[in-house]
Write an enzyme that holds these catalytic residues in place. Structure first.
Site, PDB file in Angstrom:
ATOM      1  N   SER A 128       0.710   0.297  -3.970  1.00 26.58           N
ATOM      2  CA  SER A 128       0.167  -0.186  -2.871  1.00 26.58           C
ATOM      3  C   SER A 128       1.177  -0.082  -1.707  1.00 26.58           C
ATOM      4  O   SER A 128       2.510  -0.479  -2.003  1.00 26.58           O
ATOM      5  CB  SER A 128      -0.325  -1.687  -2.677  1.00 26.58           C
ATOM      6  OG  SER A 128      -0.882  -1.851  -1.422  1.00 26.58           O
ATOM      7  N   LYS A 183      -4.587  -3.982  -9.025  1.00 26.58           N
ATOM      8  CA  LYS A 183      -4.567  -3.366  -7.776  1.00 26.58           C
ATOM      9  C   LYS A 183      -5.954  -3.221  -7.066  1.00 26.58           C
ATOM     10  O   LYS A 183      -6.127  -3.255  -6.191  1.00 26.58           O
ATOM     11  CB  LYS A 183      -4.123  -1.819  -8.028  1.00 26.58           C
ATOM     12  CG  LYS A 183      -4.112  -0.888  -6.940  1.00 26.58           C
ATOM     13  CD  LYS A 183      -3.477  -1.391  -5.594  1.00 26.58           C
ATOM     14  CE  LYS A 183      -2.961  -0.178  -4.760  1.00 26.58           C
ATOM     15  NZ  LYS A 183      -4.407   0.561  -4.152  1.00 26.58           N
ATOM     16  N   HIS A 186      -6.533  -6.253  -5.274  1.00 29.60           N
ATOM     17  CA  HIS A 186      -5.458  -6.086  -4.061  1.00 29.60           C
ATOM     18  C   HIS A 186      -6.579  -5.395  -2.920  1.00 29.60           C
ATOM     19  O   HIS A 186      -6.435  -5.712  -1.970  1.00 29.60           O
ATOM     20  CB  HIS A 186      -4.273  -5.559  -4.470  1.00 29.60           C
ATOM     21  CG  HIS A 186      -3.584  -4.767  -3.243  1.00 29.60           C
ATOM     22  ND1 HIS A 186      -3.977  -3.748  -2.329  1.00 29.60           N
ATOM     23  CD2 HIS A 186      -2.607  -5.136  -2.382  1.00 29.60           C
ATOM     24  CE1 HIS A 186      -3.352  -3.573  -1.218  1.00 29.60           C
ATOM     25  NE2 HIS A 186      -2.434  -4.507  -1.531  1.00 29.60           N
ATOM     26  N   ASN A 187      -7.022  -4.166  -3.364  1.00 27.37           N
ATOM     27  CA  ASN A 187      -7.833  -3.575  -2.361  1.00 27.37           C
ATOM     28  C   ASN A 187      -8.958  -4.477  -1.811  1.00 27.37           C
ATOM     29  O   ASN A 187      -9.464  -4.207  -0.661  1.00 27.37           O
ATOM     30  CB  ASN A 187      -8.192  -2.295  -3.055  1.00 27.37           C
ATOM     31  CG  ASN A 187      -7.009  -1.371  -3.202  1.00 27.37           C
ATOM     32  OD1 ASN A 187      -5.877  -1.624  -3.021  1.00 27.37           O
ATOM     33  ND2 ASN A 187      -7.246   0.066  -3.233  1.00 27.37           N
ATOM     34  N   GLU A 190      -7.882  -6.761   0.525  1.00 29.81           N
ATOM     35  CA  GLU A 190      -7.653  -5.960   1.824  1.00 29.81           C
ATOM     36  C   GLU A 190      -8.887  -5.604   2.404  1.00 29.81           C
ATOM     37  O   GLU A 190      -8.946  -5.820   4.010  1.00 29.81           O
ATOM     38  CB  GLU A 190      -7.011  -4.666   1.493  1.00 29.81           C
ATOM     39  CG  GLU A 190      -6.563  -3.567   2.471  1.00 29.81           C
ATOM     40  CD  GLU A 190      -6.318  -2.257   1.792  1.00 29.81           C
ATOM     41  OE1 GLU A 190      -6.906  -1.236   2.221  1.00 29.81           O
ATOM     42  OE2 GLU A 190      -5.350  -2.144   1.069  1.00 29.81           O
TER      43      GLU A 190
END
Length: 482
Positions: A128, A183, A186-187, A190
């Site tokens: 990222s 990940k 994480h997105n 986001e």
């Protein structure tokens, strides 16, 4: 002299990672399926560097030191499988293939199992930070065959971002697809973070009647508070960016948001694992609603929907909004960590939540100052059920509650949609409510489907069925939990 690592894929992320590796003293061999891009790269951004080019996969493999390390920076999906299939016959046991794309974790699980049978190591590395992060220091979340970690660790930790305290934002995450799962979450966070900031912007613009310059000043000032983060920073800059005619560019961008699927993946996995990821799911749906632009324009007129201007002290409303935004952001991260903890249990990944918070402290899109507080919370209590149990976050949420409720009550009153900030508060109210109406749901399910229920005056797990109508019989359906 042979190369330390090969990279396949010369789009923006691939090129920038290669340049980053070169800057840190590693010899990189670059390859692209469209080989003309290799020459373009060597004559352009890679000119006067130690980067070498390869014009076929056999040449790439031949130019690498053993054990060979080859990183795929290609589009997620079938192309990754195609590249692996072509590479395997060229490699020896103990060589390493790394997938640095935005891959679904289940695909990484499958590829780990497949390559283990062939004696080739596989790493799925969530990365990222966008193109800037790739060039100057991304957050890297590697997982897969742990035996391969020692082979790539010097490269990955050298190119990764570092916290203000000098800690590397790259550490081993776990087995199989754990890195790509992290990940993915994480997105998802986001998605939630961006939507929450958008809702705060909407409140200022249409609720408080502020212009871009005034909003810029607010977001810029928030950088000096607990809200300080990469997304707050770029929002501040976006608000002052002018088009060629001198008008704010933001005014000219169509309010229809796109998505690449990682937020949807996060929500689907939360449903599969039974985790209430309400805020992130709402953020995904908010993008879906935004895509109905023509319908929204028509229905605004049909319903005569108008957002009223808020009266009262602007400064007081902005401070209330800041506190509401901060609290909602905490809920977004809290739900994301709840999902990772449940996945860790289900898949036996043994995820270290404190380390994950550290990985996100710099380099990545959701980097934020309070990730240090999240890391500290999990260091103090590794088995923390959710962030609200930590004293710091408990006090933050408690202190923000009055302002948070005030902002959302006003938003509903004036007709201003704030779905994610509302979802965050609703989650907190539900998660801190000892008695919910699920007893009625269970009664309804038992009434129409004989699905059984538990009683408060009986041991947990003991199931009951009532013949509610006197004609339904005493046979019950199978019981299950979600």
């Amino acid at each position: 002299m042979k190369g330390d690592i090969g990279v396949i894929g010369l789009a923006v992320m691939g090129q920038n990672l290669i340049l980053n590796m070169n800057d840190n003293g590693f010899r990189v061999v670059a390859f692209n399926r469209t080989v003309s891009k290799v020459d373009d790269f060597l004559k352009g951004a890679a000119q006067n560097t130690n980067i070498m080019g390869a014009y076929s996969l056999p040449e790439l493999v031949q130019k690498l030191d053993k054990p060979r390390k080859i990183m795929l920076m290609v589009r997620a999906g079938s192309i990754v499988d195609e590249m692996i299939e072509q590479l395997v016959p060229l490699l020896d046991k103990g060589d390493v293939i790394i997938d640095g794309g935005n891959t679904h974790y289940a695909d990484t699980n499958r590829r780990c199992a497949l390559l283990a049978q062939k004696g080739i190591y596989f790493i799925g590395a969530g990365i990222s930070g966008g193109e800037e992060g790739a060039r100057h220091g991304p957050s890297i979340m590697p997982s897969g065959h742990q035996e391969a970690w020692a082979l790539v660790k010097p490269i990955f930790q050298a190119i990764a971002a570092r916290t203000p305290q000098g800690e590397s934002c790259c550490e081993w995450v776990g087995a199989d697809g754990a890195g790509h799962f992290v990940k993915m979450v994480h997105n998802g966070i986001e998605y939630g973070d961006m939507q929450l900031i958008g809702e705060a912007y909407h409140f200022m613009k249409d609720g408080l009647g502020m212009n871009e310059r005034e909003m810029h000043q607010v977001f810029d000032s928030w950088r000096n508070t607990e809200l300080n983060s990469y997304l707050i920073d770029i929002t501040s800059k976006i608000l002052t960016y002018l088009d060629q005619d001198g008008e704010p560019l933001l005014q000219k961008i169509v309010d229809r948001a796109g998505q690449k699927g990682t937020g949807k993946w996060t929500s689907i996995n939360a449903l599969d694992l039974g985790v209430p990821l309400t805020l992130i799911s709402e953020a995904v749906f908010a993008r879906s609603v935004s895509s109905f632009k023509e319908e929204r324009v028509a229905n605004e007129e049909r319903f005569q929907h108008r957002i009223e201007t808020i009266s009262g002290s602007r400064e007081e409303w902005l401070e209330a909004l800041r506190q509401g935004l901060l609290a909602a952001k905490v809920i977004s991260y809290a739900q994301g960590f709840m999902l990772m903890q449940e996945a860790s249990k289900q898949f036996n990944w043994q995820l270290n939540c404190g380390n994950i918070a550290l990985l996100w402290r710099a380099g990545c899109i959701i980097r934020s100052v309070f990730l240090t507080n999240i890391r500290d919370a999990y260091q103090k209590q590794p088995n923390l059920t959710w962030l609200g149990e930590d004293e710091y976050f408990y006090k933050l949420l408690q202190n923000a509650l009055p302002s948070w409720r005030k902002v959302l009550a006003k938003a509903i009153e004036i007709g201003l949609p704030m779905p994610c900030m509302t979802s965050a508060l609703t989650f907190l109210d539900a998660y801190t409510c000892a008695q919910l109406p699920a007893n009625l749901l269970q009664a309804q399910r038992d009434y129409f489907g004989a699905h059984t229920y538990e009683r408060v005056d009986a041991p947990r797990g003991q199931m009951f069925h009532t013949n509610w109508t006197g004609t339904g019989g005493d046979v019950s359906s199978s019981s299950y939990q979600v």
